[in-house]
Design an enzyme around this catalytic site. Structure first.
Site, PDB file in Angstrom:
ATOM      1  N   GLU A  21     -26.267  15.583 -14.830  1.00 40.53           N
ATOM      2  CA  GLU A  21     -24.914  15.069 -15.073  1.00 40.53           C
ATOM      3  C   GLU A  21     -23.823  15.911 -14.397  1.00 40.53           C
ATOM      4  O   GLU A  21     -22.775  16.175 -14.994  1.00 40.53           O
ATOM      5  CB  GLU A  21     -24.659  14.967 -16.584  1.00 40.53           C
ATOM      6  CG  GLU A  21     -25.580  13.954 -17.229  1.00 40.53           C
ATOM      7  CD  GLU A  21     -25.467  13.893 -18.753  1.00 40.53           C
ATOM      8  OE1 GLU A  21     -25.401  12.776 -19.276  1.00 40.53           O
ATOM      9  OE2 GLU A  21     -25.486  14.941 -19.414  1.00 40.53           O
TER      10      GLU A  21
HETATM   11  C1  ACM Z   1     -29.683  14.958 -20.318  1.00 41.83           C
HETATM   12  O1  ACM Z   1     -29.957  14.230 -21.285  1.00 41.83           O
HETATM   13  N1  ACM Z   1     -28.445  15.067 -19.879  1.00 41.83           N
HETATM   14  C2  ACM Z   1     -30.728  15.676 -19.596  1.00 41.83           C
END
Ligand code: ACM
Length: 535
Positions: A341
């Protein structure tokens, strides 16, 4: 929590058929004959690789001794652990001895048993003895977990119970399918104390889980003391989601967790998430920000807004210091660098960053693990990518991960719509999130890691891991409610041969675990998909 994934609903699975058939037949075992009061051999989670039932049951009595190999400290430690489990409920003395007698509970290390590998064991139960043989201490420990589950659930109680304490006759020969059977715990969004982590470790050990992935840092908190950058913990760890007090582990506390995990044969995999999920660090040290201005501490649940400054030299000095200190505290092979992310980092910067950071991990002797976005950069040789996509993840993203796997990157599978323990079971689940859909018990169990990601060679699959994110998970009771009963299913996917996979038989074995959780004082979700015994 805002995630980029399209929200998808898990399909509803089959009706609540109460299947009474025991699983023994599918495991190649005949029903136990000699001891109707004993749990049929092999009726445990995770399903053993091979069970041959038959012959007399063994009964633990006031005269039973636990006999360990002469001179083996490891075998004695496992023997002491077993005695610690059995003494309160049986009320027996159960001395741990190294005399050569052939009766009793015997723990034998035999390096010639190469077929049992580093974690396998053979448990043989006769009227005279229960013998657990292994080539390595971890195998003895896993064999002890099997023995525990063969005994009545009340053996887990911390007060004296009435027997008999029978172990059905026969032989279990058991080795794991995968070497990585992990559980992840997010101690950053909400901080968990050493005792809370130890409690979870004990619960994981019961199902032969062998990796504890600790998500030590995120936007909301930095949870491990770092001597060279002290404000990370003292300031960056001073709050958590919702604005509570947060906390961090001193180095001594972290070492205590690592040692405790190791005593249960779990390897700690520390995660320092970067370049995003770093607000706690950015708030602690202004110089880590591209504009030189520290943002405030963050107690919300958004993701993807923070990034380390890829262009600054100090960023890599910081990472070198942190990785050096974390590596020095961690005896295990792996260091997880997150990489998920990174929505505020350009792909070009991300690639540059990973090219600089992965060699730092190698320099301090550790193998890189990253969330599967790492495969969008150039994973280091030998790196492991943790796949957390879902059914709806784009074919292109799956193909990118598969291509890396073909190129030698190992894969740990944590599909979010199967293994994320923070996903709600259904719309009424009071805890957890639902961005990956609802994940009922059958959905978390009913898939095959060996045949999951299109195009990924099965030889690249290192195993499975069940993450537990803690945006709204605060207590051990919360952890247990989300992990049980799904965690044992993921553990079984990691341990048991694919040939044992069968939901209708699994759910019966799973149902039998409830009495054990009750005896251990654990919380769990009474899924309508599982034929729980009446309470
Ligand atoms: C995640 O769930 N951001 C690895």
């Amino acid at each position: 929590m805002v995630r980029k994934h399209p929200r998808s609903r898990a399909p509803l699975f089959g009706s609540l058929l109460l299947v009474v058939a025991a699983g023994a037949a599918a495991l190649g075992a005949a029903p136990a004959t000699a001891a109707p009061a004993a749990t049929p051999l092999g009726q445990i989670v995770p399903a053993p690789a091979k069970v041959v039932a038959g012959g007399s049951a063994y009964e633990i009595t006031a005269r039973t001794r636990i006999r360990v190999d002469d001179g083996s400290r490891d075998a004695r430690r496992v023997g002491d652990y077993l005695a610690g489990v059995l003494r309160p409920s049986t009320g027996y003395r159960l001395p741990v001895t190294d005399d050569a007698a052939r009766d009793g509970i015997r723990l034998e290390l035999d390096t010639k048993e190469k077929g049992l590998g580093g974690e396998g064991y053979r448990l043989t139960s006769t009227g005279r003895s229960v013998t657990i043989v292994a080539a390595a201490p971890a195998g003895l420990f896993h064999g002890v977990q099997t023995l525990r589950q063969q005994l009545p659930a009340k053996v887990e109680a911390d007060s004296r119970q009435s027997g008999p304490w029978l172990v059905a006759g026969g032989t279990v020969e058991d080795t794991p399918r995968y070497g990585w059977r992990g559980a992840h715990l997010d101690v950053a969004r909400h901080f968990f104390t050493v005792d809370q982590v130890k409690r979870y470790i004990d619960e994981l050990a019961l199902y032969k889980v062998n990796k504890l992935h600790l998500h030590l840092t995120d936007d909301q908190g930095w949870r491990l003391a770092v001597d060279s950058w002290p404000k990370l913990a003292t300031y960056g760890g001073s709050t958590q989601v919702g604005g509570g007090a947060g906390g961090y582990y001193t180095k001594a506390q972290y070492k205590d967790i690592v040692r405790y995990a190791s005593s249960r044969y779990l390897e700690v995999v520390p995660e320092i998430d970067m370049p995003s999920h770093t607000n706690a660090a950015l708030a602690s040290y202004a110089e880590l920000n591209c504009d030189g201005v520290a943002p405030p501490l963050y107690t919300g649940t958004d993701v993807g807004f923070s990034t380390l400054c890829v262009d600054k030299d100090i960023t890599y000095k910081f990472i070198d210091d942190v990785v050096r200190e974390v590596a020095a505290l961690t005896p295990g092979k792996y260091l997880h660098i997150g990489g998920d992310e990174a929505h505020s980092t350009s792909q070009e910067d991300y690639n540059t960053f990973m090219d600089k950071v992965q060699p730092i991990v190698a320099k301090y002797g550790k193998t890189v693990v990253g969330w599967h976005q790492l495969t969008g950069a150039a994973p280091a040789k030998g790196a492991v990518a943790q796949y957390w996509g879902l059914d709806g993840t784009s074919a292109a993203e799956k193909a990118q991960v598969a291509a890396a796997a073909k190129n030698g990157t190992g894969l740990v599978l944590s599909p979010a719509d199967r293994t994320y323990l923070d996903m709600k079971y259904n719309k009424d689940t009071p805890l957890g999130l639902s961005w990956a859909g609802y994940v009922e018990v059958r959905r978390s169990y009913d898939w095959d890691p060996g045949n999951y990601l299109p195009g990924a060679p099965s030889s690249a699959i290192r195993g499975v891991e069940a993450p537990l994110w803690s945006e709204n998970i605060r207590t051990s009771s919360d952890i247990e409610y989300m992990a049980f009963p799904r965690l044992p299913g993921v553990a079984e996917l990691g341990w048991s041969p694919a040939s044992t996979h069968d939901w209708d038989m699994y759910k019966v074995r799973l149902a039998a675990q409830a009495e054990r959780w009750d005896a251990l004082g654990m919380n769990y979700y009474r899924s309508p998909q599982v034929p729980w015994p009446a309470t």
